[in-house]
Design a protein around this motif. Structure first.
Motif, PDB file in Angstrom:
ATOM      1  N   GLY A   1       8.943  -7.386  -2.751  1.00 34.27           N
ATOM      2  CA  GLY A   1       8.442  -6.160  -3.423  1.00 34.27           C
ATOM      3  C   GLY A   1       7.995  -5.080  -2.714  1.00 34.27           C
ATOM      4  N   VAL A   2       6.976  -4.049  -3.311  1.00 35.48           N
ATOM      5  CA  VAL A   2       6.661  -2.893  -2.941  1.00 35.48           C
ATOM      6  C   VAL A   2       5.186  -2.935  -3.566  1.00 35.48           C
ATOM      7  CG1 VAL A   2       6.816  -0.580  -2.958  1.00 35.48           C
ATOM      8  CG2 VAL A   2       8.597  -1.808  -3.125  1.00 35.48           C
ATOM      9  N   ALA A   3       4.270  -2.416  -2.457  1.00 38.94           N
ATOM     10  CA  ALA A   3       2.748  -2.197  -2.858  1.00 38.94           C
ATOM     11  C   ALA A   3       2.549  -0.811  -2.665  1.00 38.94           C
ATOM     12  CB  ALA A   3       1.909  -3.231  -2.101  1.00 38.94           C
ATOM     13  N   THR A   4       1.798  -0.369  -3.378  1.00 39.56           N
ATOM     14  CA  THR A   4       1.441   1.411  -3.126  1.00 39.56           C
ATOM     15  C   THR A   4       0.164   1.372  -3.411  1.00 39.56           C
ATOM     16  OG1 THR A   4       1.311   2.366  -5.503  1.00 39.56           O
ATOM     17  CG2 THR A   4       3.832   1.983  -4.636  1.00 39.56           C
ATOM     18  N   ASP A   5      -0.527   2.364  -2.597  1.00 38.37           N
ATOM     19  CA  ASP A   5      -1.819   2.850  -2.752  1.00 38.37           C
ATOM     20  C   ASP A   5      -1.970   4.441  -2.334  1.00 38.37           C
ATOM     21  OD1 ASP A   5      -4.401   0.896  -3.067  1.00 38.37           O
ATOM     22  OD2 ASP A   5      -4.722   3.375  -2.482  1.00 38.37           O
ATOM     23  N   LEU A   6      -2.749   5.100  -2.880  1.00 36.11           N
ATOM     24  CA  LEU A   6      -2.901   6.548  -2.271  1.00 36.11           C
ATOM     25  C   LEU A   6      -3.671   6.608  -1.093  1.00 36.11           C
ATOM     26  CD1 LEU A   6      -2.307   9.524  -3.249  1.00 36.11           C
ATOM     27  CD2 LEU A   6      -4.371   9.314  -4.452  1.00 36.11           C
ATOM     28  N   SER A   7      -4.403   5.509  -0.763  1.00 36.65           N
ATOM     29  CA  SER A   7      -5.422   5.345   0.180  1.00 36.65           C
ATOM     30  C   SER A   7      -4.684   4.902   1.418  1.00 36.65           C
ATOM     31  CB  SER A   7      -6.666   4.825  -0.077  1.00 36.65           C
ATOM     32  OG  SER A   7      -7.282   4.172   0.982  1.00 36.65           O
ATOM     33  N   ALA A   8      -4.878   5.612   2.722  1.00 31.93           N
ATOM     34  CA  ALA A   8      -4.240   5.152   3.932  1.00 31.93           C
ATOM     35  C   ALA A   8      -4.886   3.784   4.297  1.00 31.93           C
ATOM     36  CB  ALA A   8      -4.095   6.064   4.920  1.00 31.93           C
ATOM     37  N   GLY A   9      -6.410   4.104   4.337  1.00 28.55           N
ATOM     38  CA  GLY A   9      -7.314   3.084   4.613  1.00 28.55           C
ATOM     39  C   GLY A   9      -6.719   1.268   3.760  1.00 28.55           C
ATOM     40  N   ALA A  10      -6.700   1.794   2.490  1.00 22.94           N
ATOM     41  CA  ALA A  10      -6.390   0.693   1.775  1.00 22.94           C
ATOM     42  C   ALA A  10      -5.057  -0.080   2.083  1.00 22.94           C
ATOM     43  CB  ALA A  10      -6.199   0.989   0.260  1.00 22.94           C
ATOM     44  N   LEU A  11      -4.084   0.760   2.496  1.00 21.05           N
ATOM     45  CA  LEU A  11      -2.812   0.115   2.836  1.00 21.05           C
ATOM     46  C   LEU A  11      -2.804  -0.508   4.095  1.00 21.05           C
ATOM     47  CD1 LEU A  11      -0.108   3.174   1.639  1.00 21.05           C
ATOM     48  CD2 LEU A  11      -0.592   0.876   0.899  1.00 21.05           C
ATOM     49  N   GLU A  12      -3.663  -0.221   5.119  1.00 16.28           N
ATOM     50  CA  GLU A  12      -4.056  -0.857   6.207  1.00 16.28           C
ATOM     51  C   GLU A  12      -4.519  -2.148   6.136  1.00 16.28           C
ATOM     52  OE1 GLU A  12      -5.665   1.927   9.227  1.00 16.28           O
ATOM     53  OE2 GLU A  12      -6.534   0.152  10.105  1.00 16.28           O
ATOM     54  N   VAL A  13      -5.345  -2.314   5.140  1.00 15.47           N
ATOM     55  CA  VAL A  13      -6.138  -3.279   4.920  1.00 15.47           C
ATOM     56  C   VAL A  13      -4.929  -4.526   4.165  1.00 15.47           C
ATOM     57  CG1 VAL A  13      -7.807  -4.556   3.373  1.00 15.47           C
ATOM     58  CG2 VAL A  13      -8.402  -2.463   4.504  1.00 15.47           C
ATOM     59  N   ALA A  14      -4.398  -3.920   3.352  1.00 15.52           N
ATOM     60  CA  ALA A  14      -3.325  -4.846   2.727  1.00 15.52           C
ATOM     61  C   ALA A  14      -1.945  -5.017   3.541  1.00 15.52           C
ATOM     62  CB  ALA A  14      -2.757  -3.872   1.587  1.00 15.52           C
ATOM     63  N   GLY A  15      -1.707  -4.219   4.300  1.00 12.80           N
ATOM     64  CA  GLY A  15      -0.761  -4.676   5.298  1.00 12.80           C
ATOM     65  C   GLY A  15      -1.502  -5.871   6.194  1.00 12.80           C
ATOM     66  N   GLY A  16      -2.556  -5.612   6.776  1.00 23.80           N
ATOM     67  CA  GLY A  16      -3.037  -7.092   7.353  1.00 23.80           C
ATOM     68  C   GLY A  16      -3.020  -8.314   6.621  1.00 23.80           C
ATOM     69  N   ASN A  17      -3.429  -8.025   5.346  1.00 26.25           N
ATOM     70  CA  ASN A  17      -3.505  -9.375   4.343  1.00 26.25           C
ATOM     71  C   ASN A  17      -2.117  -9.863   4.183  1.00 26.25           C
ATOM     72  OD1 ASN A  17      -6.436  -9.808   3.925  1.00 26.25           O
ATOM     73  ND2 ASN A  17      -6.386  -7.833   2.491  1.00 26.25           N
ATOM     74  N   ALA A  18      -1.085  -8.909   4.211  1.00 23.19           N
ATOM     75  CA  ALA A  18       0.188  -9.390   3.897  1.00 23.19           C
ATOM     76  C   ALA A  18       0.593 -10.431   5.346  1.00 23.19           C
ATOM     77  CB  ALA A  18       1.266  -8.256   3.632  1.00 23.19           C
ATOM     78  N   ALA A  19       0.214  -9.758   6.264  1.00 21.97           N
ATOM     79  CA  ALA A  19       0.527 -10.511   7.656  1.00 21.97           C
ATOM     80  C   ALA A  19      -0.111 -11.869   7.630  1.00 21.97           C
ATOM     81  CB  ALA A  19       0.328  -9.705   8.665  1.00 21.97           C
ATOM     82  N   ARG A  20      -1.555 -11.868   7.071  1.00 20.31           N
ATOM     83  CA  ARG A  20      -2.287 -12.905   7.369  1.00 20.31           C
ATOM     84  C   ARG A  20      -1.742 -14.142   6.421  1.00 20.31           C
ATOM     85  NH1 ARG A  20      -8.833 -13.495   5.744  1.00 20.31           N
ATOM     86  NH2 ARG A  20      -8.873 -11.718   7.188  1.00 20.31           N
ATOM     87  N   HIS A  21      -1.222 -13.753   5.253  1.00 17.69           N
ATOM     88  CA  HIS A  21      -0.507 -14.846   4.357  1.00 17.69           C
ATOM     89  C   HIS A  21       1.022 -14.775   4.461  1.00 17.69           C
ATOM     90  CE1 HIS A  21      -4.417 -15.714   3.049  1.00 17.69           C
ATOM     91  NE2 HIS A  21      -4.731 -14.274   2.677  1.00 17.69           N
TER      92      HIS A  21
END
Ligand code: GLN
Length: 279
Positions: free
Chosen positions: A135-155
């Motif tokens: 899938g795809v995950a969107t956010d307007l916030s670059a800061g949020a996307l950085e956190v989400a990317g880390g969480n995707a890698a973590r899991h």
């Protein structure tokens, strides 16, 4: 100082605003400060605290007394059985939102999009639970996307989850079997009444779109015609009083089988709908 003494004192000073959670918050802080497991903290009453452990625990307590949410102090928070990194760029994942995840998992899906993903808690959980989905995950916030990317890698789902920095559907291509979102939905008037833990530390844009609190739903539903697969589902989190209004928006967007679902406390929490099957 012994662990039991510190826990007692921390629990007492936290009580006025953490209420029934005070004891649990104190144990979580001591666990993070000492590196001990939750099981060890639970039986550690007589154990002495090394000065550096005590120093770290006291620093956490001080931040909490300034009303910072515990999740931000710990830097991570549990959601649907997994731990997610959180920062001031994201909402803290809430147990209410597990209702949306459970409903999403109740039926099969292949392609999913999470609009306004924040910490990525929803998208990452869905892909972690369904190993064949992507899938795809969107956010307007670059800061949020950085956190989400880390969480995707973590899991372990980074290879199946693409990130798009977008204002809702802008720049998103393709169709999805499942569209999910926990968008900002607090009205401008309600926002002013939220607890200081929330308004001082969580991003305003993740909580309120301003006005009546419904504009994010309008933006999400505007993309359904172009992006929802035949027979696909849309699931959004809502505020407890928004059921009727969001149901009307789903119906106006041409969705079928529109249902309001309660969370574990019985409050209206999720609206679901389905694309009409093609005839
Ligand atoms: N339930 C959240 C709160 O008020 C709001 C989350 C949201 O707007 N998506 O704490």
């Amino acid at each position: 100082m012994r662990a039991g003494e510190w826990l007692l004192r921390a629990g007492a000073v936290l009580e006025p605003f953490a209420g029934r959670e005070a004891g649990r918050e104190a144990r979580l802080m001591l666990g993070a400060a000492s590196g001990w497991s939750a099981a060890r903290v639970a039986v550690a009453r007589e154990e002495g605290l090394a000065p550096e452990v005590l120093g770290r625990a006291e620093a956490m307590l001080e931040r909490r007394l300034a009303r910072e949410p515990l999740a931000l102090i710990l830097g991570e928070w549990g959601f649907f059985g997994r731990s997610f990194a959180v920062t001031r760029h994201t909402l803290v994942p809430r147990p209410d939102t597990e209702t949306l995840v459970e409903l999403a998992l109740a039926e099969p899906f292949g392609r999913v999009i999470d609009l306004g993903t924040g910490s990525g808690a929803i998208a990452v959980t869905l892909l972690a639970e369904r190993g064949a989905a992507s899938g795809v995950a969107t956010d307007l916030s670059a800061g949020a996307l950085e956190v989400a990317g880390g969480n995707a890698a973590r899991h372990g789902v980074a290879g199946r989850l693409a990130f798009v920095q977008a204002d809702w559907w802008q720049g998103v291509e393709g169709r999805f079997d499942l569209i999910v979102s926990n968008p900002p939905y607090v009205s401008a008037a309600e926002y002013d009444r939220l607890a200081p833990e929330i308004t001082r530390y969580e991003p305003r844009a993740a909580l309120t779109p301003g006005g009546d609190g419904l504009s994010a739903y309008r933006a999400i539903l505007a993309g359904v015609g172009l992006h929802l697969s035949p027979g696909g589902r849309v699931l959004v989190e809502i505020g407890a009083a928004q059921g009727e209004a969001v149901v009307a928006l789903f119906a106006a967007a041409g969705l079928d089988a529109v249902v309001v679902h309660p969370d574990m406390t019985g409050k209206a929490r999720v609206v679901s709908g389905r694309a009409r099957a093609v005839v």
